[in-house]
Enzyme design. Structure first.
Site, mmCIF file in Angstrom:
data_model
loop_
_atom_site.group_PDB
_atom_site.id
_atom_site.type_symbol
_atom_site.label_atom_id
_atom_site.label_comp_id
_atom_site.label_asym_id
_atom_site.label_seq_id
_atom_site.Cartn_x
_atom_site.Cartn_y
_atom_site.Cartn_z
ATOM 1 C CE LYS A 122 -4.526 -1.675 1.646
ATOM 2 N NZ LYS A 122 -5.367 -1.685 2.610
ATOM 3 C CE LYS A 203 -6.006 -7.800 -0.759
ATOM 4 N NZ LYS A 203 -7.510 -7.879 -0.327
ATOM 5 C CE LYS A 206 -13.307 -4.012 1.779
ATOM 6 N NZ LYS A 206 -12.824 -3.366 2.910
HETATM 7 P P1 ATP Z 1 -8.452 -2.877 1.037
HETATM 8 O O1 ATP Z 1 -8.166 -2.618 -0.397
HETATM 9 O O2 ATP Z 1 -9.399 -1.352 1.355
HETATM 10 O O3 ATP Z 1 -7.613 -3.186 2.050
HETATM 11 P P2 ATP Z 1 -9.898 -5.312 1.183
HETATM 12 O O4 ATP Z 1 -10.506 -5.838 -0.034
HETATM 13 O O5 ATP Z 1 -8.319 -5.813 1.271
HETATM 14 O O6 ATP Z 1 -9.832 -3.822 1.270
HETATM 15 P P3 ATP Z 1 -10.201 -5.599 3.791
HETATM 16 O O7 ATP Z 1 -11.341 -4.978 4.627
HETATM 17 O O8 ATP Z 1 -8.845 -5.151 4.011
HETATM 18 O O9 ATP Z 1 -10.345 -5.658 2.330
HETATM 19 O O10 ATP Z 1 -10.201 -7.120 4.465
HETATM 20 C C1 ATP Z 1 -11.535 -7.823 4.727
HETATM 21 C C2 ATP Z 1 -11.168 -8.924 4.985
HETATM 22 O O11 ATP Z 1 -11.484 -9.492 3.838
HETATM 23 C C3 ATP Z 1 -10.149 -9.502 5.353
HETATM 24 O O12 ATP Z 1 -10.238 -10.699 6.249
HETATM 25 C C4 ATP Z 1 -9.287 -10.057 4.350
HETATM 26 O O13 ATP Z 1 -8.266 -10.998 4.540
HETATM 27 C C5 ATP Z 1 -10.334 -10.597 3.383
HETATM 28 N N1 ATP Z 1 -10.217 -10.566 1.968
HETATM 29 C C6 ATP Z 1 -9.737 -9.307 1.370
HETATM 30 N N2 ATP Z 1 -9.555 -9.584 -0.112
HETATM 31 C C7 ATP Z 1 -9.848 -11.075 -0.226
HETATM 32 C C8 ATP Z 1 -9.341 -11.761 -1.219
HETATM 33 N N3 ATP Z 1 -9.126 -11.461 -2.394
HETATM 34 N N4 ATP Z 1 -9.366 -13.051 -1.135
HETATM 35 C C9 ATP Z 1 -9.857 -13.634 0.122
HETATM 36 N N5 ATP Z 1 -10.195 -12.712 1.029
HETATM 37 C C10 ATP Z 1 -9.901 -11.567 1.239
HETATM 38 MG MG MG Z 2 -7.059 -5.049 2.846
#
Ligand code: ATP
Ligand code: MG
Length: 339
Positions: A122, A203, A206
């Site tokens: 990040k 991955k 968001k």
């Molecule tokens: P950001 O990009 O803002 O970090 P994010 O998509 O990574 O958002 P988070 O809120 O950080 O989402 O993570 C919430 C949960 O979703 C965590 O348990 C994380 O491990 C899980 N998670 C996020 N992306 C994935 C993915 N691509 N596959 C499986 N689990 C995921």
């Molecule tokens: Mg995340």
């Protein structure tokens, strides 16, 4: 029934959070995290929160953050979390998160924090890098340790942070005497990482740069189908599960299996001698049908923000009582004078 430690009798405690960083969660959040939360509320003393403190480690618009906090709560419930069985709350409603976060920042080495891959990823992507992005894992450790959680259901990307949480708990316990439960990560091997449909080596996230690669759980049927049909696939034509050689097709198979509950082998057998396109059509149907009721419930809940606020208030009451006991104990052990 809740005993004096706040623990529901006999059940291990499960706790996790999701950041309020988008209008809709995506399939990775759903499969890697939310689906596990819904299962664990049946077997665990369950605590799930909306991480708005973590959200501001990168820039957020205030009105949007407020809105996204409510939207995330609605998606928790829309996906099947029941406020009668799980404690649902907003991270910033419990001041003890930041209080313990500070103590744990002072328990963490600078090099230790700088080694975290999420920080490296990040900080590489953002022009302005906040100090909070670096100290994120200490706050995450506080989120977990405050509640003496036994298990933390998360996706694979959070494994390293969980390992650090365990180290911090052990370090603190060693220095100040037994204070924290050392938690276990609950990461399902088969569904731990859902990849971007346009870049199946990254991955699904968001904060991803490619909206076409991201299936939002509030997307309508048409856009889900369109995104799946244009998913990047691999050389060759045979539908096989091979994450190294065929990351695109393997990702589609993983998503199918996680949502349909069928084994990968079973799905591969169904598509023997057929093309990638056939798998995509079938997968689109599975995703649309899984998300349809979730989307409908979420939109209904968003029509009644006062009710959502009531649920979150009640959650903050329950969570706050446990968190306050832990932080009082921690402050005492560290040597802070009581008033
Ligand atoms: P950001 O990009 O803002 O970090 P994010 O998509 O990574 O958002 P988070 O809120 O950080 O989402 O993570 C919430 C949960 O979703 C965590 O348990 C994380 O491990 C899980 N998670 C996020 N992306 C994935 C993915 N691509 N596959 C499986 N689990 C995921
Ligand atoms: Mg995340």
């Amino acid at each position: 029934m809740t005993d004096s430690s706040g623990l529901q009798s006999g059940r291990p405690r499960s706790l996790s959070g999701i950041q309020a960083t988008s209008d809709s969660l995506h399939l990775g959040n759903y499969i890697g995290a939310l689906q596990q939360f819904v299962e664990q509320q049946e077997t665990h003393d369950a605590f799930f929160f909306i991480a708005n403190l973590h959200a501001i480690t990168v820039d957020q618009d205030p009105a949007q953050l407020r809105e996204r906090t409510l939207r995330t709560a609605a998606q928790f419930i829309g996906a099947g979390l029941d406020p009668q069985r799980s404690t649902l709350y907003v991270q910033s409603h419990i001041p003890a998160h930041t209080q313990l976060g500070w103590v744990l920042e002072c328990t963490t080495g600078l090099g230790e924090a700088q080694r975290m891959t999420q920080f490296k990823d990040k900080s590489g992507k953002n022009e302005h890098v906040s100090l909070g992005l670096l100290t994120y894992p200490a706050l995450m450790a506080a989120d977990i340790l405050l509640y003496q959680a036994d298990v933390v259901p998360v996706g694979e990307d959070q494994r390293q942070h969980l390992e650090m949480t365990r180290n911090l708990a052990e370090r603190f316990n060693h220095r100040y005497g037994d204070t924290f439960t050392v938690p276990e990560a609950h990461i399902l091997k088969s569904t731990a990482k859902v990849y971007d449909l346009q870049d199946p080596t990254a991955k699904m996230s968001k904060s991803a740069q490619t909206p076409a690669g991201l299936i939002e759980i509030l997307d309508d049927a048409k856009s889900i189908t369109k995104k799946i049909k244009s998913a990047v696939t691999d050389a060759g034509t045979e539908v096989t599960y091979d994450p190294e050689g065929k990351p695109g097709v393997s990702n589609l198979l993983t998503i199918h299996s996680a949502l349909s509950g069928r084994s990968i082998e079973d799905i591969v057998a169904e598509f023997e001698g057929r093309m990638y396109g056939h798998l995509k059509v079938a997968l689109a149907e599975v995703v649309v049908e899984t998300l349809r009721p979730l989307r409908e419930r979420t939109l209904e809940l968003l029509d009644d923000p006062a009710e959502l606020a009531r649920v979150l208030d009640a959650g903050a009451e329950t969570a706050g009582a446990i968190a306050e006991r832990t932080i009082a104990d921690v402050y005492d052990r560290v040597g802070f004078l009581t008033r």
